[in-house]
Design a protein around this motif. Structure first.
Motif, short mmCIF file in Angstrom:
data_model
loop_
_atom_site.label_atom_id
_atom_site.label_comp_id
_atom_site.label_asym_id
_atom_site.label_seq_id
_atom_site.Cartn_x
_atom_site.Cartn_y
_atom_site.Cartn_z
N ILE A 133 55.88 -3.83 29.37
CA ILE A 133 57.22 -4.71 29.73
C ILE A 133 57.32 -6.11 29.58
N THR A 134 57.99 -6.89 29.05
CA THR A 134 57.32 -8.39 29.45
C THR A 134 58.82 -9.12 29.95
N THR A 148 65.46 -8.16 47.30
CA THR A 148 64.28 -8.10 46.30
C THR A 148 64.78 -9.12 45.39
N LYS A 149 63.55 -10.03 45.06
CA LYS A 149 63.64 -10.79 44.11
C LYS A 149 62.74 -10.71 42.60
N VAL A 150 62.74 -10.18 41.99
CA VAL A 150 61.37 -10.08 40.81
C VAL A 150 61.71 -11.68 39.95
N ILE A 151 61.48 -12.14 39.38
CA ILE A 151 61.49 -13.15 38.20
C ILE A 151 60.16 -13.55 37.29
N GLY A 152 60.49 -12.64 35.98
CA GLY A 152 59.12 -13.19 35.16
C GLY A 152 58.40 -12.20 35.37
N LEU A 153 58.61 -10.71 35.09
CA LEU A 153 57.40 -9.50 35.41
C LEU A 153 57.29 -9.17 34.21
N ASP A 154 55.42 -9.03 34.24
CA ASP A 154 54.59 -8.35 33.41
C ASP A 154 53.84 -7.18 33.34
N VAL A 155 53.98 -5.97 32.43
CA VAL A 155 53.32 -5.13 33.93
C VAL A 155 52.59 -4.09 32.12
N GLN A 156 51.95 -3.96 32.36
CA GLN A 156 51.54 -3.00 30.92
C GLN A 156 50.48 -1.41 31.95
N GLY A 157 50.14 -0.13 31.00
CA GLY A 157 49.52 0.45 31.36
C GLY A 157 50.01 1.41 30.71
N LYS A 158 49.04 2.81 31.33
CA LYS A 158 48.85 4.23 30.11
C LYS A 158 49.26 5.12 31.70
N ILE A 165 51.36 8.71 39.41
CA ILE A 165 51.40 7.84 39.23
C ILE A 165 50.00 7.68 40.06
N ASN A 166 48.67 7.35 39.01
CA ASN A 166 47.48 6.35 39.66
C ASN A 166 47.24 5.14 39.53
N PHE A 167 46.76 4.53 40.65
CA PHE A 167 46.71 3.35 40.20
C PHE A 167 45.65 2.51 39.21
N ASN A 168 44.88 3.18 39.10
CA ASN A 168 43.94 2.31 37.68
C ASN A 168 44.37 3.11 36.43
N GLN A 169 46.05 3.70 36.47
CA GLN A 169 46.30 3.27 34.67
C GLN A 169 47.39 2.06 34.78
N LEU A 170 47.56 1.41 35.59
CA LEU A 170 47.75 0.13 35.42
C LEU A 170 46.79 -0.79 35.22
N GLU A 171 46.77 -1.90 34.26
CA GLU A 171 45.80 -2.27 33.25
C GLU A 171 46.04 -4.11 33.64
N ASN A 197 42.10 -5.76 36.66
CA ASN A 197 40.93 -5.32 36.57
C ASN A 197 40.50 -5.50 38.29
N HIS A 198 41.61 -4.72 39.26
CA HIS A 198 41.07 -4.77 40.72
C HIS A 198 41.48 -5.45 40.91
N THR A 199 41.67 -6.92 40.93
CA THR A 199 41.81 -8.15 41.14
C THR A 199 43.32 -8.93 41.58
N PHE A 200 44.05 -9.05 42.81
CA PHE A 200 45.14 -9.87 42.70
C PHE A 200 44.62 -11.37 43.06
N SER A 201 45.50 -11.98 42.00
CA SER A 201 45.11 -13.77 42.10
C SER A 201 47.03 -13.81 42.68
N LEU A 202 46.39 -15.02 43.72
CA LEU A 202 48.08 -15.53 43.81
C LEU A 202 48.29 -17.13 44.70
N ASP A 203 49.13 -17.56 43.33
CA ASP A 203 49.32 -18.96 43.89
C ASP A 203 50.04 -19.39 45.05
N THR A 204 50.59 -18.42 46.07
CA THR A 204 51.10 -19.12 47.19
C THR A 204 51.80 -17.64 47.40
N PHE A 205 51.62 -17.83 49.15
CA PHE A 205 52.63 -16.77 49.66
C PHE A 205 53.11 -17.29 50.69
N LYS A 206 53.73 -17.52 51.26
CA LYS A 206 54.89 -17.36 52.28
C LYS A 206 55.74 -16.77 53.24
#
Length: 484
Positions: A133-134, A148-158, A165-171, A197-206
């Motif tokens: 999904i893009t 809740t408001k989410v903008i510009g979500l891209d997700v890919q998984g098997k 659902i298993n978290f490892n299926q999230l690519e 690859n099991h790493t989350f990076s966030l530019d800003t958290f408020k």
């Protein structure tokens, strides 16, 4: 030579029949879909391999609205015909808008003519293997607010089992921004999140109070904190979520690193005091219905301020600059018998560095921890903004060293040690006027240089306030016994 010719003719006839069947099936499916009042689309195509493609598709009912620029479903045609389960090998969707409405179940109109059991029998179960999904914008909306408001979500998984659902299926996962309603006062914001690859990076958290400092008390009956937390450059590595039947069982991660944060806390004391008991951090962790297991959280170059408006509407503030801290043993696994350990430093002024060590028992039923504070070269003027509203006094001069040892188990015992020189104390009355005689006598008592150690016993925690307020009041008690 006739046999090959017959085979070619037979294959040609089968091919023509197959193509005809595809067009007939495409037409039939399109007509059936157009009968669905809740579903509309500008264009529908079905390929020879059985892939479905929709353009400008829309779906709407009482609970959800969906709009998509294009949706493609890769479905094996033979599987669709002969299998009891509809196998969707891959779903691709671009530029989606989803509005999810939080509606009380009794407010949803039900069609009494529809038999739910027969409807379930008529529909086949389905399985989904891949998803991409893009450009998804998602809104969860209540009657009064956007939750809740989410903008510009891209997700890919098997996927293997959509019901488990298993978290490892999230690519891959990313989004531009998220806003989450966090209760009556606060909202959570996340900007530019990327997962790979099991790493989350966030530019800003408020975490932001949605009302101004002047207005927020109009939305609460008792005192609460006005909070503005802004953190930059967050990285969470080696993250894993253990799920069972789509229910969270455990969160595991290595470290959370924060490049820097700013925390501004404000409390208006002109309204009634907060009367509900505040849970300790240990009690909060114990209430979780899943395990959490993290090695450490570390932050650098951060700032904290705490401000308070008194009954006289004067605002006092203390600033903690250059905050550097590391918290380890972040978990709720009692069998490990490990206390959470916090080690950090901050500056009250460029030369006034304070070190803090806390060993916290997150499994105790009451507030249980050991605190050691060690500070040198404290410019006393840096604490006057908090000292004056508390005890109507101000200090000037240098405190060479302060040490405080605090052991809490519901109530606290400990010691407070101070070494000072050239300290002057100004004492004020309730009108803000200096009591010059009292100030002169007090200043004389503080000179020559002061070296004192006092014991503090059975110091009680206000159950309606935080651990940090408890610690500050303990240290303030030591200052009162030695200096004031």
């Amino acid at each position: 030579m006739k046999t090959p010719k017959k085979i070619i003719i037979s294959l040609s006839i089968l091919a023509v029949l197959y193509v005809a069947a595809i067009f007939i099936l495409e037409s039939y499916i399109e007509k059936q879909l157009k009968k669905k009042e809740q579903l509309s689309f500008r264009e529908f195509k079905m390929s020879f391999s059985g892939n479905f493609v929709f353009k400008d598709i829309k779906f709407k009912n009482e609970m959800i609205e969906v709009e998509a620029e294009d949706v493609a479903l890769r479905i094996g045609l033979m599987k669709l015909i002969v299998s009891d389960t509809i196998l969707i090998r891959k779903t691709t969707a671009n530029n989606l808008l989803i509005n999810h409405f939080k509606i009380h179940p009794y407010s949803i109109e039900k069609d009494s003519t529809i038999n739910a059991k027969s409807k379930q029998k008529d529909s086949k179960p389905f399985a989904l293997r891949k998803i991409k999904i893009t450009g998804l914008d998602f809104y969860s909306i209540s009657e009064n607010d956007t939750l809740t408001k989410v903008i510009g979500l891209d997700v890919q998984g098997k996927l293997k089992d959509i019901n488990n659902i298993n978290f490892n299926q999230l690519e891959k996962l990313s989004f531009q921004s998220l806003r989450q309603n966090a209760g009556e006062l606060h909202d959570i914001y996340v900007e530019d999140l990327i997962y790979d690859n099991h790493t989350f990076s966030l530019d800003t958290f408020k975490v932001i109070t949605r009302y101004s400092k002047n207005d927020y008390i109009n939305y609460i009956p008792e005192q609460k904190d006005h909070v503005e937390l802004i953190a930059h450059g967050l990285v969470l590595d080696s993250v894993d979520f253990d799920l069972s039947n789509n229910k969270l069982k455990k969160i595991t991660l290595n470290e959370i690193n924060i490049e820097a944060f700013t925390l501004n806390v404000f409390r208006n004391k002109t309204i009634p005091e907060y009367t509900k008991h505040k849970l300790t951090y240990g009690q909060m962790i114990q209430k979780l219905d899943f395990e959490i297991d993290a090695k450490a959280l570390e932050t650098k170059n951060s700032k904290i301020s705490y401000s308070m408006m008194g009954d006289d509407r004067k605002v006092s503030t203390i600033y903690l600059n250059d905050v550097n801290a590391r918290l380890t043993h972040i978990h709720n696994i009692a069998s490990r018998k490990q206390n959470a350990i916090l080690k950090g430093t901050f500056a009250l002024s460029p030369r006034s560095i304070v070190g803090v060590d806390i060993s916290y028992n997150q499994f105790a039923k009451v507030e249980t921890f050991q605190l050691d504070v060690h500070a040198k070269n404290i410019e006393t003027s840096s604490v006057n903004s908090m000292l004056r509203p508390a005890v109507n006094a101000e200090l000037s001069g240098i405190i060479k060293e302060i040490k405080s040892h605090m052991v809490s188990h519901g109530t606290a015992d400990g010691t407070f040690v101070i070494h000072s020189e050239d300290i002057k104390l100004e004492v004020f009355n309730k009108k803000g006027e200096e009591r010059k005689v009292v100030s002169f006598i007090a200043s004389k008592l503080l000179n020559p240089p002061l070296e004192k150690e006092v014991d503090i016993e059975d110091f009680e925690r206000d159950p309606t306030r935080s651990m940090w307020r408890y610690i500050w009041c303990f240290i303030l008690e030591g200052i009162k016994k030695t200096v004031i």
